[in-house]
Design a protein around this motif. Structure first.
Motif, PDB file in Angstrom:
ATOM      1  N   ALA A 121      -2.629 -17.561  -3.749  1.00 17.24           N
ATOM      2  CA  ALA A 121      -2.724 -16.281  -2.938  1.00 17.24           C
ATOM      3  C   ALA A 121      -3.477 -15.105  -3.865  1.00 17.24           C
ATOM      4  O   ALA A 121      -3.368 -15.474  -5.003  1.00 17.24           O
ATOM      5  CB  ALA A 121      -1.413 -15.586  -2.485  1.00 17.24           C
ATOM      6  N   VAL A 122      -4.004 -14.177  -3.496  1.00 14.52           N
ATOM      7  CA  VAL A 122      -4.683 -13.117  -3.977  1.00 14.52           C
ATOM      8  C   VAL A 122      -3.922 -11.659  -3.559  1.00 14.52           C
ATOM      9  O   VAL A 122      -3.435 -11.808  -2.348  1.00 14.52           O
ATOM     10  CB  VAL A 122      -6.271 -13.237  -3.811  1.00 14.52           C
ATOM     11  N   ARG A 123      -4.303 -10.832  -4.123  1.00 12.43           N
ATOM     12  CA  ARG A 123      -3.833  -9.528  -3.758  1.00 12.43           C
ATOM     13  C   ARG A 123      -4.805  -8.544  -3.089  1.00 12.43           C
ATOM     14  O   ARG A 123      -6.073  -8.420  -3.592  1.00 12.43           O
ATOM     15  CB  ARG A 123      -3.199  -8.417  -4.991  1.00 12.43           C
ATOM     16  N   GLU A 124      -4.586  -8.064  -1.918  1.00 12.81           N
ATOM     17  CA  GLU A 124      -5.577  -7.117  -1.529  1.00 12.81           C
ATOM     18  C   GLU A 124      -4.779  -5.899  -1.037  1.00 12.81           C
ATOM     19  O   GLU A 124      -3.697  -5.721  -0.045  1.00 12.81           O
ATOM     20  CB  GLU A 124      -6.210  -7.891  -0.033  1.00 12.81           C
ATOM     21  N   GLY A 125      -4.885  -4.794  -1.837  1.00 12.34           N
ATOM     22  CA  GLY A 125      -4.016  -3.645  -1.505  1.00 12.34           C
ATOM     23  C   GLY A 125      -2.801  -3.904  -1.895  1.00 12.34           C
ATOM     24  O   GLY A 125      -2.409  -4.408  -3.311  1.00 12.34           O
ATOM     25  N   ALA A 149       3.917  -9.177   2.651  1.00 16.94           N
ATOM     26  CA  ALA A 149       4.464  -8.154   1.896  1.00 16.94           C
ATOM     27  C   ALA A 149       4.366  -8.520   0.117  1.00 16.94           C
ATOM     28  O   ALA A 149       4.818  -9.832   0.003  1.00 16.94           O
ATOM     29  CB  ALA A 149       5.596  -7.588   2.116  1.00 16.94           C
ATOM     30  N   LEU A 150       3.994  -7.911  -0.720  1.00 17.83           N
ATOM     31  CA  LEU A 150       4.041  -8.259  -2.073  1.00 17.83           C
ATOM     32  C   LEU A 150       5.518  -8.251  -2.650  1.00 17.83           C
ATOM     33  O   LEU A 150       5.724  -9.299  -3.441  1.00 17.83           O
ATOM     34  CB  LEU A 150       3.383  -7.151  -2.871  1.00 17.83           C
ATOM     35  N   HIS A 151       6.283  -7.636  -2.295  1.00 13.37           N
ATOM     36  CA  HIS A 151       7.702  -7.701  -2.788  1.00 13.37           C
ATOM     37  C   HIS A 151       8.576  -8.750  -2.415  1.00 13.37           C
ATOM     38  O   HIS A 151       9.628  -8.996  -2.996  1.00 13.37           O
ATOM     39  CB  HIS A 151       8.394  -6.408  -2.658  1.00 13.37           C
ATOM     40  N   ALA A 152       8.175  -9.609  -1.398  1.00 16.77           N
ATOM     41  CA  ALA A 152       9.081 -10.379  -0.665  1.00 16.77           C
ATOM     42  C   ALA A 152       8.582 -11.699  -0.889  1.00 16.77           C
ATOM     43  O   ALA A 152       9.323 -12.612  -0.651  1.00 16.77           O
ATOM     44  CB  ALA A 152       9.076 -10.305   0.793  1.00 16.77           C
ATOM     45  N   PHE A 161       1.509  -7.808 -12.381  1.00 19.75           N
ATOM     46  CA  PHE A 161       0.275  -7.793 -13.359  1.00 19.75           C
ATOM     47  C   PHE A 161      -0.508  -6.820 -12.590  1.00 19.75           C
ATOM     48  O   PHE A 161      -2.079  -6.469 -13.145  1.00 19.75           O
ATOM     49  CB  PHE A 161      -0.271  -8.922 -13.563  1.00 19.75           C
ATOM     50  N   ALA A 162      -0.264  -5.925 -11.372  1.00 19.61           N
ATOM     51  CA  ALA A 162      -1.173  -5.119 -10.708  1.00 19.61           C
ATOM     52  C   ALA A 162      -1.081  -3.710 -11.557  1.00 19.61           C
ATOM     53  O   ALA A 162      -0.135  -3.413 -12.292  1.00 19.61           O
ATOM     54  CB  ALA A 162      -0.843  -4.831  -9.174  1.00 19.61           C
ATOM     55  N   PRO A 163      -2.172  -2.905 -11.368  1.00 22.28           N
ATOM     56  CA  PRO A 163      -1.981  -1.575 -11.863  1.00 22.28           C
ATOM     57  C   PRO A 163      -0.502  -0.706 -11.275  1.00 22.28           C
ATOM     58  O   PRO A 163      -0.310  -1.092 -10.336  1.00 22.28           O
ATOM     59  CB  PRO A 163      -3.374  -0.690 -11.260  1.00 22.28           C
ATOM     60  N   PRO A 164      -0.141   0.114 -12.195  1.00 19.57           N
ATOM     61  CA  PRO A 164       1.187   0.713 -12.031  1.00 19.57           C
ATOM     62  C   PRO A 164       1.056   1.611 -10.534  1.00 19.57           C
ATOM     63  O   PRO A 164       2.196   1.699  -9.951  1.00 19.57           O
ATOM     64  CB  PRO A 164       1.264   1.880 -12.976  1.00 19.57           C
ATOM     65  N   GLU A 165      -0.174   2.029 -10.152  1.00 21.60           N
ATOM     66  CA  GLU A 165      -0.041   2.683  -9.057  1.00 21.60           C
ATOM     67  C   GLU A 165       0.245   1.922  -7.706  1.00 21.60           C
ATOM     68  O   GLU A 165       0.829   2.616  -6.637  1.00 21.60           O
ATOM     69  CB  GLU A 165      -1.377   3.563  -8.645  1.00 21.60           C
ATOM     70  N   VAL A 166      -0.114   0.637  -7.970  1.00 22.14           N
ATOM     71  CA  VAL A 166       0.180  -0.224  -6.890  1.00 22.14           C
ATOM     72  C   VAL A 166       1.772  -0.375  -6.496  1.00 22.14           C
ATOM     73  O   VAL A 166       1.998  -0.535  -5.436  1.00 22.14           O
ATOM     74  CB  VAL A 166      -0.547  -1.601  -7.024  1.00 22.14           C
ATOM     75  N   SER A 171       6.328   3.107  -1.603  1.00 20.40           N
ATOM     76  CA  SER A 171       6.230   4.297  -0.806  1.00 20.40           C
ATOM     77  C   SER A 171       6.264   3.782   0.652  1.00 20.40           C
ATOM     78  O   SER A 171       6.697   4.257   1.734  1.00 20.40           O
ATOM     79  CB  SER A 171       4.992   5.104  -1.110  1.00 20.40           C
ATOM     80  N   ALA A 172       5.440   2.313   0.816  1.00 23.14           N
ATOM     81  CA  ALA A 172       5.307   1.889   2.222  1.00 23.14           C
ATOM     82  C   ALA A 172       6.648   1.396   2.505  1.00 23.14           C
ATOM     83  O   ALA A 172       6.763   1.285   3.805  1.00 23.14           O
ATOM     84  CB  ALA A 172       4.165   0.907   2.037  1.00 23.14           C
ATOM     85  N   GLY A 173       7.641   1.288   1.788  1.00 15.93           N
ATOM     86  CA  GLY A 173       8.877   0.715   2.200  1.00 15.93           C
ATOM     87  C   GLY A 173       9.071  -0.696   1.768  1.00 15.93           C
ATOM     88  O   GLY A 173       8.286  -1.444   2.007  1.00 15.93           O
ATOM     89  N   LEU A 174      10.335  -0.986   0.963  1.00 14.54           N
ATOM     90  CA  LEU A 174      10.368  -2.412   0.865  1.00 14.54           C
ATOM     91  C   LEU A 174      11.286  -3.213   1.978  1.00 14.54           C
ATOM     92  O   LEU A 174      12.560  -3.047   2.056  1.00 14.54           O
ATOM     93  CB  LEU A 174      11.367  -2.379  -0.502  1.00 14.54           C
TER      94      LEU A 174
END
Length: 244
Positions: free
Chosen positions: A97-101, A127-130, A140-145, A151-154
């Motif tokens: 997998a890769v990250r998109e946003g 979702a990234l967190h799940a 390993f993403a930038p801190p703002e991610v 902010s989007a909700g976990l």
């Protein structure tokens, strides 16, 4: 006109693979006449196809264009031999997998016939967190991610899904320290994921690879070296051949 074409393409998803013209117009938020004109143009070009009963579906030419995306196919070509080896030794679900946003996009998956069922599919998002791969990519993403994800909700998929930002922060720190993650029952309660990062020639994390196994039979300490070895192999080959 471009926005209307994109709206039509966005009307299709895994649960809506074929649509009537009326359904297409409704899901794309277009008038029936506009949807008809744009769909006809897209069909002539090959972005859409018509079935025998008149429904629309995504066309083969669009897949041909999509196959040129380097983060999907180029990475997949490099990774596939290592993913296949990982599958052979484990006979479990193998994912890349890769990250998109703030989402994970799965670019390859090998499903074990007797392995635990998973909700992911090639081209699908999650979702990234799940997910195990998501936690690696987020670590390993930038801190703002991280801030955007919180902010989007976990969202909780199971009672084991991480929904506390501080817990998530601690888990991500551990991923960076250990070089892999074990995610237990966070998407479906019966599955466990072991994931590790894939890097480019500069050491930047560009993808994540994982094994997803039945939680009740899992031996994550035995699986982690296999996943990390596959990730290192993909990283070395990617760096050697300079795949985009």
């Amino acid at each position: 006109m471009t926005s209307k074409v994109l709206a039509i393409l966005g009307a299709f998803d895994v649960d809506h693979r074929e649509l009537t013209l009326t359904e297409l117009a409704h899901r794309a938020h277009l008038t029936l006449s506009t949807a008809q004109r744009r769909a006809a143009e897209m069909t002539r070009w090959g972005a859409l196809e018509r079935t025998d009963d008149g429904r629309y579906r995504v066309g083969l030419r669009l897949w041909e264009v999509g196959s040129l995306a380097p983060r999907g196919v180029g990475l997949r070509e490099v990774a596939l031999p290592f993913l296949e080896d990982l599958y052979v030794v484990s006979r479990q679900n193998v994912q890349l997998a890769v990250r998109e946003g703030i989402e994970v996009v799965f670019v390859e998956r090998i499903a074990g016939r007797s392995a635990v069922p998973v909700l992911t599919r090639v081209g699908g998002r999650f979702a990234l967190h799940a997910t195990g791969v998501g936690l690696v990519l987020l670590a390993f993403a930038p801190p703002e991610v991280f801030d955007e994800v919180v902010s989007a909700g976990l969202k909780a998929y199971t009672p084991a899904t991480i929904t506390d930002p501080e817990v998530l922060r601690r888990v991500l720190a551990e991923v960076r320290r250990e070089g892999y993650v074990v995610s237990r029952g966070a998407v479906t309660e019966d599955a466990l994921s072991v994931a590790a990062p894939v890097t480019d020639q500069d050491g930047k994390v560009i993808a994540a690879v994982s094994l997803v196994v039945a939680e009740k039979d899992a031996r994550p300490q035995a699986l982690a070296p296999l996943v990390r070895a596959a990730a290192r192999g993909i990283s070395r080959t990617h760096a050697m051949y300079g795949k985009p």
